[in-house]
Motif scaffolding. Sequence first.
Motif, PDB file in Angstrom:
ATOM      1  N   ASP A   1      -8.577   1.636  -3.753  1.00  0.00           N
ATOM      2  CA  ASP A   1      -7.851   3.232  -3.164  1.00  0.00           C
ATOM      3  C   ASP A   1      -6.972   2.216  -2.993  1.00  0.00           C
ATOM      4  O   ASP A   1      -5.222   2.889  -1.834  1.00  0.00           O
ATOM      5  CB  ASP A   1      -8.259   3.334  -1.486  1.00  0.00           C
ATOM      6  N   LYS A   2      -6.112   0.653  -1.952  1.00  0.00           N
ATOM      7  CA  LYS A   2      -5.390   0.056  -1.053  1.00  0.00           C
ATOM      8  C   LYS A   2      -4.734   0.224  -2.219  1.00  0.00           C
ATOM      9  O   LYS A   2      -3.158  -0.239  -1.549  1.00  0.00           O
ATOM     10  CB  LYS A   2      -5.556  -1.268  -1.051  1.00  0.00           C
ATOM     11  N   TYR A   3      -4.618  -0.192  -3.591  1.00  0.00           N
ATOM     12  CA  TYR A   3      -3.223  -0.177  -4.403  1.00  0.00           C
ATOM     13  C   TYR A   3      -3.227   1.275  -5.283  1.00  0.00           C
ATOM     14  O   TYR A   3      -2.710   0.990  -5.796  1.00  0.00           O
ATOM     15  CB  TYR A   3      -3.597  -1.172  -5.215  1.00  0.00           C
TER      16      TYR A   3
ATOM     17  N   LYS B   1       1.036  -1.389  -0.071  1.00  0.00           N
ATOM     18  CA  LYS B   1       0.131   0.233   0.047  1.00  0.00           C
ATOM     19  C   LYS B   1       1.115   1.167  -0.139  1.00  0.00           C
ATOM     20  O   LYS B   1       0.754   2.753  -0.987  1.00  0.00           O
ATOM     21  CB  LYS B   1      -0.761  -0.237   1.226  1.00  0.00           C
TER      22      LYS B   1
ATOM     23  N   GLN C   1     -12.267  -0.086  -2.321  1.00  0.00           N
ATOM     24  CA  GLN C   1     -11.603  -0.366  -1.633  1.00  0.00           C
ATOM     25  C   GLN C   1     -10.496  -0.319  -1.797  1.00  0.00           C
ATOM     26  O   GLN C   1      -9.171   0.201  -1.595  1.00  0.00           O
ATOM     27  CB  GLN C   1     -11.743  -1.476  -0.688  1.00  0.00           C
ATOM     28  N   GLU C   2     -10.415  -1.451  -2.683  1.00  0.00           N
ATOM     29  CA  GLU C   2      -8.966  -2.140  -3.507  1.00  0.00           C
ATOM     30  C   GLU C   2      -8.226  -1.332  -4.170  1.00  0.00           C
ATOM     31  O   GLU C   2      -7.374  -1.557  -4.295  1.00  0.00           O
ATOM     32  CB  GLU C   2      -9.648  -3.426  -4.686  1.00  0.00           C
TER      33      GLU C   2
END
Length: 354
Positions: A82-84, A11, A79-80
């Motif tokens: 944002d995470k990456y 992240k 969410q995914e």
Amino acid sequence: MSPKRSAGARKSSANSKRKNYRRIATEEAFSIPEQMEAQRELVGSAKEYDPDLFLWNIQTDPKGPVHNKLLDLFDMRLQEMDKYGVDVHLLALTSTGVQMMDADRAAEVATIGNDRLHDAIQRHPDRFAGLATIPVQDPPRAIKEIDRAITRLKLNGIMINSHTNGEYLSERKYWPILEAIEGHKVPLYIHPRSPIPLMAKAYRTDHLEHAIWGYQAETGLHALRIITGGVLDQFPKLQIVLGHMGEGIPYWLYRLDFMHGRVRIGFDRPKLKLTPSEYVKRNYFITTSGMNWDPTLRFCIEVLGADRIMWAIDYPYQDHVDAVEFMDAAEISGKDKQKIYHENAERVFKLRRS
Ligand code: MN
């Protein structure tokens, strides 16, 4: 390193690079309950093995690996992203779109899908863009939906999942669809599906008819027939996008030109204004979807130029982390990386800049 820490490290590495690139992923799939339901009915009524319904049987299973991810737009997906550090998903209804349904159902589900896509983009204009689904099997209705999707819904292009009932877009009855897409000055993304039944039969052994090889064989053939069928002399401004580093086409350009240029007595191929490779460089873009591999990327930059390549993940069938790590680490110039990560997608799909 624990899985948790490893995810945290990823992240922070992804976020630290956000300053240099907007990450626009250009082949990202979603579904809607109406598509799931229509496909579930097709699976239920199938009398013999169909390679695409084989996959739909898995996709429509609520306990399966992709069902929930396909139906989700605003929770896990964001969410995914944002995470990456992925800024935008260019969304399209997952393959086979509406192309296996009868024409009425296809038109109905395509309309609902495009409306839903429009709503998602309205809700998150900086995170989503989208390609419209059309009922290819009914060209007059397909053209109406193209007009509506581009003019009214402001979607960013059209997606077609290779063959429709075993037929390719190079057949003249589909030319009005291509004319409409060219007229709207938006790109056509030709996404894979399993090969036409005649071809699929040869791939059955060891299940080679899907993404491992059959998709590429099917979609590469489709892209090639659009060239050799003279379609791009008729519609010289049509821009077509192919995933998976061009579905094998870039690798084969030398031989396509060499063999197509030879005089063959008895061959009734249309005469073309350009060589096959000239059409590829003028009318095709490729994306990196599902091909997170440096040597192919560098090869494609050399043959097509970085202006014709865009980044993609192929979510939810492949993961954000692999596609981001691949492109972040790719040994190419910073300028080319900017083009591939976002500049080309912004230009080709007319995306708003955040
Ligand atoms: Mn895909």
